[in-house]
Design a protein around this motif. Structure first.
Motif, PDB file in Angstrom:
ATOM      1  N   THR A 305       0.640  -1.278   0.019  1.00 54.14           N
ATOM      2  CA  THR A 305      -0.216  -0.100   0.145  1.00 54.14           C
ATOM      3  C   THR A 305       0.781   1.076   0.027  1.00 54.14           C
ATOM      4  O   THR A 305       2.009   1.267   0.282  1.00 54.14           O
ATOM      5  N   ASP A 306       0.250   2.431  -0.268  1.00 59.23           N
ATOM      6  CA  ASP A 306       1.192   3.498  -0.398  1.00 59.23           C
ATOM      7  C   ASP A 306       1.599   4.020   1.044  1.00 59.23           C
ATOM      8  O   ASP A 306       2.444   5.056   1.008  1.00 59.23           O
ATOM      9  N   GLY A 307       1.382   3.290   2.025  1.00 59.54           N
ATOM     10  CA  GLY A 307       1.833   3.870   3.388  1.00 59.54           C
ATOM     11  C   GLY A 307       3.367   3.561   3.239  1.00 59.54           C
ATOM     12  O   GLY A 307       3.967   4.356   3.900  1.00 59.54           O
ATOM     13  N   ILE A 308       3.857   2.500   2.316  1.00 55.10           N
ATOM     14  CA  ILE A 308       5.285   2.208   2.405  1.00 55.10           C
ATOM     15  C   ILE A 308       5.876   3.048   1.228  1.00 55.10           C
ATOM     16  O   ILE A 308       6.782   3.694   1.642  1.00 55.10           O
ATOM     17  N   HIS A 309       5.216   3.031   0.168  1.00 53.38           N
ATOM     18  CA  HIS A 309       5.839   3.980  -1.074  1.00 53.38           C
ATOM     19  C   HIS A 309       5.995   5.323  -0.416  1.00 53.38           C
ATOM     20  O   HIS A 309       7.064   6.002  -0.826  1.00 53.38           O
ATOM     21  N   GLU A 310       4.911   5.861   0.244  1.00 53.34           N
ATOM     22  CA  GLU A 310       4.940   7.368   0.392  1.00 53.34           C
ATOM     23  C   GLU A 310       5.603   7.726   2.103  1.00 53.34           C
ATOM     24  O   GLU A 310       5.441   8.909   2.377  1.00 53.34           O
ATOM     25  N   THR A 311       6.327   6.856   2.779  1.00 52.48           N
ATOM     26  CA  THR A 311       6.949   6.933   4.014  1.00 52.48           C
ATOM     27  C   THR A 311       8.179   8.123   3.628  1.00 52.48           C
ATOM     28  O   THR A 311       8.905   7.873   2.779  1.00 52.48           O
ATOM     29  N   GLU A 312       7.957   9.108   4.631  1.00 51.01           N
ATOM     30  CA  GLU A 312       8.658  10.193   4.197  1.00 51.01           C
ATOM     31  C   GLU A 312      10.039  10.302   4.933  1.00 51.01           C
ATOM     32  O   GLU A 312      10.073  10.104   6.086  1.00 51.01           O
ATOM     33  N   GLY A 313      11.131  10.719   4.234  1.00 54.73           N
ATOM     34  CA  GLY A 313      12.530  10.574   4.775  1.00 54.73           C
ATOM     35  C   GLY A 313      13.028  12.078   5.107  1.00 54.73           C
ATOM     36  O   GLY A 313      12.125  13.034   4.890  1.00 54.73           O
ATOM     37  N   GLN A 314      14.217  12.059   5.255  1.00 52.18           N
ATOM     38  CA  GLN A 314      14.961  13.540   5.279  1.00 52.18           C
ATOM     39  C   GLN A 314      14.772  14.362   3.973  1.00 52.18           C
ATOM     40  O   GLN A 314      14.981  13.605   2.818  1.00 52.18           O
ATOM     41  N   GLY A 315      14.531  15.492   3.984  1.00 53.71           N
ATOM     42  CA  GLY A 315      14.572  16.459   3.058  1.00 53.71           C
ATOM     43  C   GLY A 315      13.330  16.103   2.223  1.00 53.71           C
ATOM     44  O   GLY A 315      13.359  16.638   1.077  1.00 53.71           O
ATOM     45  N   GLY A 316      12.106  15.558   2.721  1.00 52.88           N
ATOM     46  CA  GLY A 316      11.105  15.375   2.094  1.00 52.88           C
ATOM     47  C   GLY A 316      10.905  14.312   1.100  1.00 52.88           C
ATOM     48  O   GLY A 316      10.078  14.117   0.234  1.00 52.88           O
ATOM     49  N   SER A 317      11.938  13.230   1.021  1.00 53.42           N
ATOM     50  CA  SER A 317      11.974  12.444  -0.061  1.00 53.42           C
ATOM     51  C   SER A 317      11.034  11.152   0.409  1.00 53.42           C
ATOM     52  O   SER A 317      10.936  11.114   1.691  1.00 53.42           O
ATOM     53  N   GLN A 318      10.638  10.475  -0.477  1.00 57.17           N
ATOM     54  CA  GLN A 318       9.791   9.401  -0.129  1.00 57.17           C
ATOM     55  C   GLN A 318      10.551   8.137  -0.323  1.00 57.17           C
ATOM     56  O   GLN A 318      11.556   8.063  -1.211  1.00 57.17           O
ATOM     57  N   PHE A 319      10.250   6.876   0.373  1.00 56.98           N
ATOM     58  CA  PHE A 319      10.735   5.579   0.367  1.00 56.98           C
ATOM     59  C   PHE A 319      10.792   5.157  -1.051  1.00 56.98           C
ATOM     60  O   PHE A 319      11.564   4.660  -1.801  1.00 56.98           O
ATOM     61  N   GLY A 320       9.498   5.143  -1.831  1.00 60.03           N
ATOM     62  CA  GLY A 320       9.476   4.987  -3.333  1.00 60.03           C
ATOM     63  C   GLY A 320       9.446   3.393  -3.494  1.00 60.03           C
ATOM     64  O   GLY A 320      10.118   2.524  -2.904  1.00 60.03           O
ATOM     65  N   ALA A 351      11.991   6.508   7.833  1.00 54.94           N
ATOM     66  CA  ALA A 351      11.092   7.551   8.176  1.00 54.94           C
ATOM     67  C   ALA A 351      11.778   8.399   9.195  1.00 54.94           C
ATOM     68  O   ALA A 351      12.390   8.183   9.975  1.00 54.94           O
ATOM     69  N   ILE A 352      11.421   9.846   8.801  1.00 56.76           N
ATOM     70  CA  ILE A 352      11.782  10.862   9.564  1.00 56.76           C
ATOM     71  C   ILE A 352      10.829  10.973  10.915  1.00 56.76           C
ATOM     72  O   ILE A 352      11.303  11.439  12.088  1.00 56.76           O
TER      73      ILE A 352
END
Length: 368
Positions: A305-320, A351-352
């Motif tokens: 699900t997108d909860g994994i894809h869209e997990t946000e890290g440093q600088g606003g980047s996503q796990f993707g 995740a941040i």
């Protein structure tokens, strides 16, 4: 003789004024101690009562000193009279302050009692809500698979971690016959109790439909129409339905606003692309014919699900999806359960935020 009488009279008046001041001061101290006994403001009243006692002793010492060593010409000592009258006025004001402050303490005590009562009520409501949410969590947990199906030639594992008590994510496995396994991963818009209720309804629809339709296109078309009747405008659910046909040796899939990944035996990645809008958005929408790829040994299906894809890290980047694909390809020799655990660890480390902001669900299927 007249002068002596006036002198004696002045001394008596002077002593009376000091005595009156001492009396007011003593009564004020006793009242302060009484209020402290009733309302238990120990530290505040310790200082007030202490100050009152010291003032009483000071005034009393002045009275004793006046009696034993009366001033020579009290009438001609205006400064002494001003000090004495000021002492009396201070004692009266101290007494009046103590006498009038009790209503404030009564109001304060009533407010404190009301606040304590409201806090107790709030705590009971919170505890009741907590128990209800725990019950909802148990009910929903019972609706999701407890273990992966035992299918020869497949190694299956899954991850399900809600962001709150309940989850809007859904995954399931249905085996309509010995040659077929139907897998779905779905995500209701939002997270919490509302999406969890829709997820529960969607689960009932999917299970009933998948056991009778046995093909991706009729499953997702019927599922979409059923959900469209139950949700309000603006709500929706993304879903990916994958059908593994062991007889024909192919993988069939359709995505409703959601995609997946297929890691090939040579390490390359194929994206299982979406084929239409999320479920519930367009009633009576006709999804196209499903995509098909050959089912071969060494493939790994990754449905998230997108909860994994869209997990946000440093600088606003996503796990993707690229990180998911690289992770699975790198650790392809692990079991499916080990891959799921590794994915969970990597997402947590990336995740941040300390707490997940969305529900996390993943299904990994290794094909032997």
């Amino acid at each position: 003789m007249i002068r002596q009488s006036a002198f004696n009279g002045s001394n008596m008046v002077f002593t009376f004024v000091l005595g009156l001041a001492a009396l007011f001061q003593l009564v004020a101290v006793l009242m302060a101690l009484r209020l402290n006994t009733i309302y238990r403001r120990r530290y505040a009243w310790l200082f007030i009562s202490g100050a009152g006692v010291l003032m009483t002793l000071w005034i009393g010492a002045g009275i004793v000193d006046t009696i034993h060593s009366p001033p020579g010409n009290i009438i001609g000592e205006p400064t002494l009279w001003v000090q004495t009258l000021a002492t009396l006025l201070t004692a009266i004001l101290f007494f009046a302050g103590i006498a009038t402050i009790e209503p404030l303490f009564k109001e304060n005590e009533a407010a404190r009692a009301l606040l304590a009562s409201e806090n107790a009520l709030l705590n009971r409501e919170v505890q009741h809500s907590r128990e209800e949410m725990m019950l909802a969590q148990r009910v929903q947990s019972n609706l999701l698979p407890k273990s992966a199906p035992n299918v020869p030639g497949l190694d299956i594992a899954f991850l399900s971690r809600p962001a709150e008590w309940t989850s809007g994510d859904y995954f399931d496995f249905v085996q309509p016959d010995d040659n077929t396994l139907i897998v779905t991963v779905a995500d209701v818009c939002g997270h919490g109790l509302g999406p969890a209720l829709l997820m529960t309804t969607s689960r009932s629809y999917f299970r009933g439909i998948a056991r009778t339709r046995n093909q991706c296109q009729p499953i997702i078309n019927t599922w979409n129409n059923a959900i469209a009747e139950d949700i309000e405008a603006g709500d929706f659910m993304t879903a990916l339905v994958v059908r593994l046909d062991f007889k024909e040796q192919n993988i069939e899939y359709l995505g409703a606003g959601q995609n997946g990944l297929l890691i090939q035996a040579d390490g390359s990645t194929k994206e299982l692309e979406r084929s239409g809008p999320p479920l519930g958005v367009i009633d009576n929408f006709e999804f196209p014919s499903p995509h098909r790829v050959p089912l071969t040994s060494g493939q790994i299906l990754v449905l998230c699900t997108d909860g994994i894809h869209e997990t946000e890290g440093q600088g606003g980047s996503q796990f993707g999806t690229h990180r998911i694909a690289d992770l699975i390809a790198t650790h392809r020799d692990l079991t499916a359960a080990q891959m799921v655990k590794r994915l969970d660890i990597e997402v947590r480390n990336f995740a941040i935020a300390a707490k997940a902001e969305d529900d996390l669900t993943a299904v990994i299927i290794k094909i032997a």
